[in-house]
Design a protein around this motif. Structure first.
Motif, PDB file in Angstrom:
ATOM      1  N   LYS A  93      79.823  25.335  11.020  1.00 40.96           N
ATOM      2  CA  LYS A  93      79.647  25.901   9.692  1.00 40.96           C
ATOM      3  C   LYS A  93      80.707  26.962   9.465  1.00 40.96           C
ATOM      4  O   LYS A  93      81.144  27.618  10.413  1.00 40.96           O
ATOM      5  CB  LYS A  93      78.252  26.509   9.545  1.00 40.96           C
ATOM      6  CG  LYS A  93      77.129  25.509   9.779  1.00 40.96           C
ATOM      7  CD  LYS A  93      75.803  26.191  10.040  1.00 40.96           C
ATOM      8  CE  LYS A  93      74.720  25.172  10.336  1.00 40.96           C
ATOM      9  NZ  LYS A  93      74.989  24.402  11.577  1.00 40.96           N
ATOM     10  N   HIS A 152      71.321  16.804  12.935  1.00 41.63           N
ATOM     11  CA  HIS A 152      72.746  16.508  13.037  1.00 41.63           C
ATOM     12  C   HIS A 152      73.577  17.421  12.139  1.00 41.63           C
ATOM     13  O   HIS A 152      74.781  17.592  12.375  1.00 41.63           O
ATOM     14  CB  HIS A 152      72.996  15.034  12.698  1.00 41.63           C
ATOM     15  CG  HIS A 152      72.369  14.091  13.672  1.00 41.63           C
ATOM     16  ND1 HIS A 152      72.966  13.749  14.870  1.00 41.63           N
ATOM     17  CD2 HIS A 152      71.170  13.460  13.664  1.00 41.63           C
ATOM     18  CE1 HIS A 152      72.166  12.936  15.541  1.00 41.63           C
ATOM     19  NE2 HIS A 152      71.075  12.745  14.830  1.00 41.63           N
ATOM     20  N   ILE A 153      72.946  18.022  11.128  1.00 38.38           N
ATOM     21  CA  ILE A 153      73.639  19.000  10.287  1.00 38.38           C
ATOM     22  C   ILE A 153      73.491  20.393  10.868  1.00 38.38           C
ATOM     23  O   ILE A 153      74.442  21.177  10.890  1.00 38.38           O
ATOM     24  CB  ILE A 153      73.122  18.948   8.842  1.00 38.38           C
ATOM     25  CG1 ILE A 153      73.367  17.551   8.252  1.00 38.38           C
ATOM     26  CG2 ILE A 153      73.796  20.007   7.983  1.00 38.38           C
ATOM     27  CD1 ILE A 153      74.820  17.136   8.221  1.00 38.38           C
ATOM     28  N   ASP A 167      79.328  11.985  12.376  1.00 35.73           N
ATOM     29  CA  ASP A 167      79.847  12.315  13.706  1.00 35.73           C
ATOM     30  C   ASP A 167      79.374  11.336  14.779  1.00 35.73           C
ATOM     31  O   ASP A 167      79.808  11.434  15.937  1.00 35.73           O
ATOM     32  CB  ASP A 167      79.435  13.738  14.109  1.00 35.73           C
ATOM     33  CG  ASP A 167      80.201  14.798  13.321  1.00 35.73           C
ATOM     34  OD1 ASP A 167      81.257  14.449  12.746  1.00 35.73           O
ATOM     35  OD2 ASP A 167      79.760  15.947  13.281  1.00 35.73           O
ATOM     36  N   ALA A 214      75.097  12.366   6.819  1.00 37.18           N
ATOM     37  CA  ALA A 214      74.785  13.310   7.901  1.00 37.18           C
ATOM     38  C   ALA A 214      75.075  12.726   9.276  1.00 37.18           C
ATOM     39  O   ALA A 214      75.022  13.443  10.278  1.00 37.18           O
ATOM     40  CB  ALA A 214      73.326  13.733   7.818  1.00 37.18           C
ATOM     41  N   ASP A 248      73.261  21.168  13.895  1.00 34.42           N
ATOM     42  CA  ASP A 248      74.101  21.252  15.090  1.00 34.42           C
ATOM     43  C   ASP A 248      75.601  21.288  14.760  1.00 34.42           C
ATOM     44  O   ASP A 248      76.424  21.584  15.631  1.00 34.42           O
ATOM     45  CB  ASP A 248      73.835  20.062  16.020  1.00 34.42           C
ATOM     46  CG  ASP A 248      72.488  20.170  16.722  1.00 34.42           C
ATOM     47  OD1 ASP A 248      71.890  21.262  16.696  1.00 34.42           O
ATOM     48  OD2 ASP A 248      72.032  19.156  17.281  1.00 34.42           O
ATOM     49  N   ALA A 249      75.967  20.965  13.519  1.00 36.79           N
ATOM     50  CA  ALA A 249      77.378  20.878  13.138  1.00 36.79           C
ATOM     51  C   ALA A 249      77.978  22.273  12.951  1.00 36.79           C
ATOM     52  O   ALA A 249      77.263  23.263  12.773  1.00 36.79           O
ATOM     53  CB  ALA A 249      77.520  20.078  11.844  1.00 36.79           C
ATOM     54  N   LYS A 267      75.577  26.404  15.575  1.00 42.95           N
ATOM     55  CA  LYS A 267      74.272  26.768  15.018  1.00 42.95           C
ATOM     56  C   LYS A 267      73.752  28.048  15.668  1.00 42.95           C
ATOM     57  O   LYS A 267      74.126  28.402  16.789  1.00 42.95           O
ATOM     58  CB  LYS A 267      73.268  25.636  15.227  1.00 42.95           C
ATOM     59  CG  LYS A 267      72.800  25.432  16.652  1.00 42.95           C
ATOM     60  CD  LYS A 267      71.679  24.389  16.673  1.00 42.95           C
ATOM     61  CE  LYS A 267      71.149  24.198  18.099  1.00 42.95           C
ATOM     62  NZ  LYS A 267      70.036  23.235  18.142  1.00 42.95           N
ATOM     63  N   SER A 314      79.093  23.351   5.602  1.00 42.93           N
ATOM     64  CA  SER A 314      78.205  23.096   6.738  1.00 42.93           C
ATOM     65  C   SER A 314      78.306  21.623   7.075  1.00 42.93           C
ATOM     66  O   SER A 314      77.841  20.765   6.305  1.00 42.93           O
ATOM     67  CB  SER A 314      76.762  23.460   6.364  1.00 42.93           C
ATOM     68  OG  SER A 314      75.871  23.156   7.422  1.00 42.93           O
ATOM     69  N   GLY A 315      78.969  21.308   8.217  1.00 40.39           N
ATOM     70  CA  GLY A 315      79.199  19.905   8.551  1.00 40.39           C
ATOM     71  C   GLY A 315      79.986  19.228   7.441  1.00 40.39           C
ATOM     72  O   GLY A 315      81.036  19.724   7.004  1.00 40.39           O
TER      73      GLY A 315
END
Length: 300
Positions: A73, A67-68, A241, A238, A70-71, A176, A205-206
């Motif tokens: 950045k 989940h991070i 979202d 994390a 994919d966030a 990502k 990042s996220g």
């Protein structure tokens, strides 16, 4: 008799402001040692020469790493015009030079082609696998690789500062899998002046920001002490979202065993990915279906 795991069952996130000159793996290993943790991993590699936020997941938080990664950045980086290098950054050997330099207007105009959904070819010196081997290992042996382009979402790419004709400070927010070195290389090629990354910093990042990160010096100073634990962020951060649902006591017992369980939810559509809490703590990630959570990841 089964052998027990070494270390503490500590869970959460430690946000590190990574310095230049150290690999992401080395940072993870240092954090794992400093916290005497059983398990650790990171959410998104930074090149050794890069600095900035490196989010280190510990224990059960490793289950939230996707989940991070994919966030979105954010990167700030300095491009040096006039030279292409083997590594697309200042670490490599110069392989071509150009005398021309772009105007500010030409540079801003060229950035448009690098926004939105783009395709980019990874650098020759990258962790991409080619027939089971890392590209950087093959590149070090002198092999020239024909790497396939990869999709990248670039949310924004802006010129922040132009200190002189040879340099440009840019800021990029992307999804990502992005290579900042490829952006610098391709931007220089598009402008006809060549280019490479002089330095690179990941600002956030996220939900994690470099300004909130702990330094490697602090990690050394606080290693193996309770004070280092106070810098840990909960694994739930994390999951910001994702919608949250609350498990009933009976539902929580079933979910913790990997089975669908009843949850309390409001305004969530069937099939939505959510995370479930019980008594204020995350217990699972899964899909919401007809009043139940069908878990895909369960937290111990």
């Amino acid at each position: 008799m089964a052998r027990g795991k070494k270390g503490r069952a500590v869970s959460g996130w430690l946000i590190v402001d990574k310095p230049a000159g150290i690999t992401s793996t080395a940072v993870v290993n240092k954090v794992k040692w400093a916290l005497a943790a059983q398990k650790a991993g990171h959410a998104g590699t930074l090149d050794p020469a890069a600095t900035g936020v490196l989010a280190v997941a510990l224990g059960e938080a490793t289950k939230t790493v996707p989940h991070i990664t994919d966030a979105l950045k954010c990167y700030r980086f300095m491009v040096r015009f006039g030279a292409a290098t083997t590594t697309d950054d200042a670490e490599g050997d110069v392989i071509a030079t150009a005398a021309t330099r772009p105007t500010d207007d030409a540079l801003r105009a060229a950035l448009g082609a690098f926004r939105g959904q783009i395709e980019q070819v990874p650098p020759q010196f990258s962790a991409v696998k080619v027939d089971g081997e890392r590209a950087y290992d093959l590149a070090r042996e002198g092999e020239r690789l024909d790497l396939a382009p990869r999709p990248l979402w670039v949310d924004s790419l802006e010129l922040i500062e132009r200190p002189d004709p040879d340099h440009a400070l840019l800021e990029m927010v992307c999804g990502k899998g992005g290579y900042v070195r490829s952006i610098a290389r391709d931007l220089g090629a598009a402008l006809g002046c060549l280019g490479h990354v002089l330095w690179l910093r990941r600002e956030w990042s996220g939900p994690f920001h470099a300004e909130d990160g702990i330094t490697m010096e602090m990690i050394d100073q606080l290693a193996q002490s309770p004070e280092l634990d106070t810098h840990l962020k909960p694994l739930e951060i994390a999951l910001d979202d994702l919608p949250q649902v609350t498990a009933t006591p009976e539902g929580a017992a079933r979910i913790k065993n990997g089975n669908p369980g009843m949850v309390i939810a409001s305004g969530i559509e069937w099939g939505t990915e959510v995370w479930a809490s019980h008594q204020g703590r995350a217990i699972a990630i899964g899909r919401y279906q007809a009043g139940e959570l069908h878990p895909s990841r369960v937290f111990n």
